[in-house]
Design a protein around this motif. Structure first.
Motif, PDB file in Angstrom:
ATOM      1  N   LYS A  10     -11.417  27.955 -37.016  1.00  0.00           N
ATOM      2  CA  LYS A  10     -10.257  27.176 -37.416  1.00  0.00           C
ATOM      3  C   LYS A  10      -9.011  28.054 -37.404  1.00  0.00           C
ATOM      4  CE  LYS A  10     -12.798  23.935 -40.346  1.00  0.00           C
ATOM      5  NZ  LYS A  10     -12.953  23.374 -41.726  1.00  0.00           N
ATOM      6  N   LYS A  11      -7.909  27.454 -36.986  1.00  0.00           N
ATOM      7  CA  LYS A  11      -6.642  28.169 -36.927  1.00  0.00           C
ATOM      8  C   LYS A  11      -6.106  28.382 -38.339  1.00  0.00           C
ATOM      9  CE  LYS A  11      -2.351  28.045 -34.249  1.00  0.00           C
ATOM     10  NZ  LYS A  11      -1.530  27.225 -33.315  1.00  0.00           N
ATOM     11  N   LEU A  12      -5.586  29.564 -38.602  1.00  0.00           N
ATOM     12  CA  LEU A  12      -4.993  29.840 -39.894  1.00  0.00           C
ATOM     13  C   LEU A  12      -3.788  28.934 -40.119  1.00  0.00           C
ATOM     14  CD1 LEU A  12      -6.507  32.562 -39.050  1.00  0.00           C
ATOM     15  CD2 LEU A  12      -4.955  33.679 -40.645  1.00  0.00           C
ATOM     16  N   LYS A  13      -3.560  28.568 -41.369  1.00  0.00           N
ATOM     17  CA  LYS A  13      -2.392  27.769 -41.736  1.00  0.00           C
ATOM     18  C   LYS A  13      -1.545  28.569 -42.718  1.00  0.00           C
ATOM     19  CE  LYS A  13      -4.592  23.239 -41.176  1.00  0.00           C
ATOM     20  NZ  LYS A  13      -4.913  21.947 -41.854  1.00  0.00           N
ATOM     21  N   LEU A  14      -0.277  28.718 -42.406  1.00  0.00           N
ATOM     22  CA  LEU A  14       0.638  29.425 -43.289  1.00  0.00           C
ATOM     23  C   LEU A  14       1.701  28.457 -43.790  1.00  0.00           C
ATOM     24  CD1 LEU A  14       1.675  32.049 -44.584  1.00  0.00           C
ATOM     25  CD2 LEU A  14       3.092  32.382 -42.537  1.00  0.00           C
ATOM     26  N   TYR A  15       1.661  28.190 -45.089  1.00  0.00           N
ATOM     27  CA  TYR A  15       2.706  27.394 -45.727  1.00  0.00           C
ATOM     28  C   TYR A  15       3.830  28.359 -46.088  1.00  0.00           C
ATOM     29  CZ  TYR A  15      -0.673  23.575 -46.081  1.00  0.00           C
ATOM     30  OH  TYR A  15      -1.572  22.584 -45.797  1.00  0.00           O
ATOM     31  N   SER A  16       4.996  28.123 -45.527  1.00  0.00           N
ATOM     32  CA  SER A  16       6.053  29.135 -45.566  1.00  0.00           C
ATOM     33  C   SER A  16       7.413  28.468 -45.685  1.00  0.00           C
ATOM     34  CB  SER A  16       5.990  29.980 -44.282  1.00  0.00           C
ATOM     35  OG  SER A  16       7.031  30.919 -44.207  1.00  0.00           O
ATOM     36  N   TYR A  17       8.373  29.244 -46.170  1.00  0.00           N
ATOM     37  CA  TYR A  17       9.784  28.855 -46.144  1.00  0.00           C
ATOM     38  C   TYR A  17      10.520  29.931 -45.373  1.00  0.00           C
ATOM     39  CZ  TYR A  17      14.514  27.765 -47.831  1.00  0.00           C
ATOM     40  OH  TYR A  17      15.854  27.461 -47.916  1.00  0.00           O
ATOM     41  N   TRP A  18      11.394  29.538 -44.489  1.00  0.00           N
ATOM     42  CA  TRP A  18      11.967  30.472 -43.517  1.00  0.00           C
ATOM     43  C   TRP A  18      12.603  31.703 -44.156  1.00  0.00           C
ATOM     44  CZ3 TRP A  18      17.323  31.474 -42.855  1.00  0.00           C
ATOM     45  CH2 TRP A  18      18.173  30.683 -43.643  1.00  0.00           C
ATOM     46  N   ARG A  19      13.253  31.538 -45.334  1.00  0.00           N
ATOM     47  CA  ARG A  19      13.974  32.653 -45.911  1.00  0.00           C
ATOM     48  C   ARG A  19      13.250  33.288 -47.101  1.00  0.00           C
ATOM     49  NH1 ARG A  19      20.372  32.123 -46.565  1.00  0.00           N
ATOM     50  NH2 ARG A  19      19.824  30.788 -48.324  1.00  0.00           N
ATOM     51  N   SER A  20      12.053  32.865 -47.373  1.00  0.00           N
ATOM     52  CA  SER A  20      11.266  33.487 -48.435  1.00  0.00           C
ATOM     53  C   SER A  20      10.832  34.881 -48.004  1.00  0.00           C
ATOM     54  CB  SER A  20      10.030  32.627 -48.739  1.00  0.00           C
ATOM     55  OG  SER A  20       9.028  33.376 -49.366  1.00  0.00           O
ATOM     56  N   SER A  21      11.214  35.889 -48.782  1.00  0.00           N
ATOM     57  CA  SER A  21      10.825  37.255 -48.415  1.00  0.00           C
ATOM     58  C   SER A  21       9.325  37.470 -48.564  1.00  0.00           C
ATOM     59  CB  SER A  21      11.598  38.279 -49.248  1.00  0.00           C
ATOM     60  OG  SER A  21      11.323  38.133 -50.623  1.00  0.00           O
ATOM     61  N   GLU A  38      -0.858  28.365 -37.690  1.00  0.00           N
ATOM     62  CA  GLU A  38      -0.020  27.177 -37.727  1.00  0.00           C
ATOM     63  C   GLU A  38       1.009  27.341 -38.846  1.00  0.00           C
ATOM     64  OE1 GLU A  38      -0.332  22.348 -38.633  1.00  0.00           O
ATOM     65  OE2 GLU A  38      -2.147  23.603 -38.563  1.00  0.00           O
ATOM     66  N   TYR A  39       2.270  27.168 -38.509  1.00  0.00           N
ATOM     67  CA  TYR A  39       3.352  27.302 -39.475  1.00  0.00           C
ATOM     68  C   TYR A  39       3.633  25.941 -40.097  1.00  0.00           C
ATOM     69  CZ  TYR A  39       7.905  28.837 -41.363  1.00  0.00           C
ATOM     70  OH  TYR A  39       8.962  29.145 -42.186  1.00  0.00           O
ATOM     71  N   ILE A  40       3.495  25.850 -41.403  1.00  0.00           N
ATOM     72  CA  ILE A  40       3.773  24.609 -42.123  1.00  0.00           C
ATOM     73  C   ILE A  40       4.938  24.875 -43.070  1.00  0.00           C
ATOM     74  CG2 ILE A  40       2.836  22.815 -43.640  1.00  0.00           C
ATOM     75  CD1 ILE A  40       0.056  23.604 -42.624  1.00  0.00           C
ATOM     76  N   ALA A  41       6.062  24.252 -42.789  1.00  0.00           N
ATOM     77  CA  ALA A  41       7.274  24.502 -43.553  1.00  0.00           C
ATOM     78  C   ALA A  41       7.225  23.827 -44.919  1.00  0.00           C
ATOM     79  CB  ALA A  41       8.495  24.006 -42.778  1.00  0.00           C
ATOM     80  N   VAL A  42       7.658  24.562 -45.928  1.00  0.00           N
ATOM     81  CA  VAL A  42       7.798  24.041 -47.293  1.00  0.00           C
ATOM     82  C   VAL A  42       9.247  24.273 -47.700  1.00  0.00           C
ATOM     83  CG1 VAL A  42       7.011  24.183 -49.680  1.00  0.00           C
ATOM     84  CG2 VAL A  42       5.394  24.622 -47.809  1.00  0.00           C
ATOM     85  N   VAL A  63       5.540  29.833 -52.459  1.00  0.00           N
ATOM     86  CA  VAL A  63       5.110  30.203 -51.111  1.00  0.00           C
ATOM     87  C   VAL A  63       5.097  31.731 -51.044  1.00  0.00           C
ATOM     88  CG1 VAL A  63       5.971  28.110 -49.993  1.00  0.00           C
ATOM     89  CG2 VAL A  63       7.503  30.060 -50.252  1.00  0.00           C
ATOM     90  N   PRO A  64       4.288  32.251 -50.124  1.00  0.00           N
ATOM     91  CA  PRO A  64       3.485  31.581 -49.112  1.00  0.00           C
ATOM     92  C   PRO A  64       2.093  31.216 -49.624  1.00  0.00           C
ATOM     93  CG  PRO A  64       3.322  33.931 -48.814  1.00  0.00           C
ATOM     94  CD  PRO A  64       4.257  33.724 -49.977  1.00  0.00           C
ATOM     95  N   VAL A  65       1.451  30.344 -48.862  1.00  0.00           N
ATOM     96  CA  VAL A  65       0.029  30.074 -49.032  1.00  0.00           C
ATOM     97  C   VAL A  65      -0.603  30.203 -47.656  1.00  0.00           C
ATOM     98  CG1 VAL A  65      -1.724  28.355 -49.559  1.00  0.00           C
ATOM     99  CG2 VAL A  65       0.295  28.555 -51.028  1.00  0.00           C
ATOM    100  N   LEU A  66      -1.611  31.059 -47.536  1.00  0.00           N
ATOM    101  CA  LEU A  66      -2.345  31.231 -46.292  1.00  0.00           C
ATOM    102  C   LEU A  66      -3.715  30.604 -46.459  1.00  0.00           C
ATOM    103  CD1 LEU A  66      -2.374  32.524 -43.424  1.00  0.00           C
ATOM    104  CD2 LEU A  66      -3.436  34.533 -44.490  1.00  0.00           C
ATOM    105  N   VAL A  67      -4.000  29.608 -45.660  1.00  0.00           N
ATOM    106  CA  VAL A  67      -5.273  28.902 -45.746  1.00  0.00           C
ATOM    107  C   VAL A  67      -6.208  29.439 -44.673  1.00  0.00           C
ATOM    108  CG1 VAL A  67      -6.427  26.665 -45.612  1.00  0.00           C
ATOM    109  CG2 VAL A  67      -4.156  26.844 -46.672  1.00  0.00           C
ATOM    110  N   ASP A  68      -7.270  30.107 -45.134  1.00  0.00           N
ATOM    111  CA  ASP A  68      -8.247  30.689 -44.206  1.00  0.00           C
ATOM    112  C   ASP A  68      -9.529  31.007 -44.962  1.00  0.00           C
ATOM    113  OD1 ASP A  68      -9.278  31.731 -41.791  1.00  0.00           O
ATOM    114  OD2 ASP A  68      -8.735  33.754 -42.407  1.00  0.00           O
ATOM    115  N   GLY A  69     -10.049  30.043 -45.691  1.00  0.00           N
ATOM    116  CA  GLY A  69     -11.271  30.283 -46.438  1.00  0.00           C
ATOM    117  C   GLY A  69     -10.984  31.052 -47.716  1.00  0.00           C
ATOM    118  N   ASP A  70     -12.010  31.694 -48.243  1.00  0.00           N
ATOM    119  CA  ASP A  70     -11.910  32.361 -49.543  1.00  0.00           C
ATOM    120  C   ASP A  70     -11.962  33.882 -49.439  1.00  0.00           C
ATOM    121  OD1 ASP A  70     -11.807  29.904 -50.875  1.00  0.00           O
ATOM    122  OD2 ASP A  70     -13.995  29.736 -50.853  1.00  0.00           O
TER     123      ASP A  70
END
Length: 225
Positions: A10-21, A38-42, A63-70
């Motif tokens: 499965k492709k990794l999912k990154l919940y991100s905001y463009w300017r979040s350091s 996969e970039y998921i904007a929050v 943010v961020p949240v990286l979804v890739d199992g545990d």
């Protein structure tokens, strides 16, 4: 399923905001390790981090949240390790990461500066952020002169490690968002120039993210929110 009945990873999912350091750090790590995601904007300004759906991923609403199992990123993907084997260099990386994450970046979080702005006004808010950034950068320079100089090459050049993941977004945000004059911190300014030449760092820049507004391609230097 892939051919032969083998399930495709499965492709990794990154919940991100463009300017979040903090998101910026993770993007650099993923790029260094060569991991597709996969970039998921929050949208933090719209409060999307407080939606019920997002809070299921991170009850803190950050943010961020990286979804890739545990499992942890570094253990699961050992390519391009984020920490060197040398104990002195490893300690320096931990020091730099903690200095930024605990003593600089929290003072510029949106909830914090929003509160300061509401209570004291935008000028005091900016002064608050600048004070804490400059204090943290001054300590960083002091540590470099006293302890880090022998192994400082880990923070720029061909190698990039954990310290860089924290320093690069912090320096970039200090300049672009909070109008910090880096002439006061020449070593950090030199390091920042080296980051501009590294593809993994350039691909992670805030202005290159899919949720960045058009004006972020050139980015004004003053914080407006």
């Amino acid at each position: 399923m892939a051919s032969g009945g083998v399930e495709e990873p499965k492709k990794l999912k990154l919940y991100s905001y463009w300017r979040s350091s903090c998101s910026h750090r993770v993007r650099i790590a993923l790029n260094l390790k060569g991991l597709d995601y996969e970039y998921i904007a929050v949208d933090l300004l719209k409060g999307e981090q407080k939606s019920p759906e997002f809070l299921k991923l991170n009850p803190l609403g950050y943010v961020p949240v990286l979804v890739d199992g545990d499992t942890y990123l570094e253990e699961k993907y050992p390519q391009h390790p984020l920490l060197p084997q040398d104990l002195q260099k490893k300690a320096m990386n931990y020091q730099a990461a903690v200095l930024v994450s605990a003593n600089i970046q929290p003072y510029q979080n949106l909830p914090i500066i929003g509160y300061i702005k509401e209570k004291l006004g935008p000028d005091e808010m900016l002064a608050w952020v600048q004070h804490h950034i400059k204090n943290g950068f001054a300590v960083t320079m002091q540590l470099w002169r006293s302890y880090w100089k022998p192994c400082w090459e880990v923070c720029y050049g061909d190698e990039a490690f954990l310290a860089d993941l924290f320093l690069a977004p912090q320096i970039d945000g200090a300049v672009r968002r909070f109008n910090i004059d880096m002439n006061e911190f020449p070593i950090l300014a030199k390091i920042n120039e080296s980051y501009k030449e590294h593809p993994a760092f350039q691909g992670a820049m805030p202005g290159k993210q899919p949720d960045a507004p058009p004006e972020a391609r050139t980015e004004v230097r003053f914080f407006k929110e």
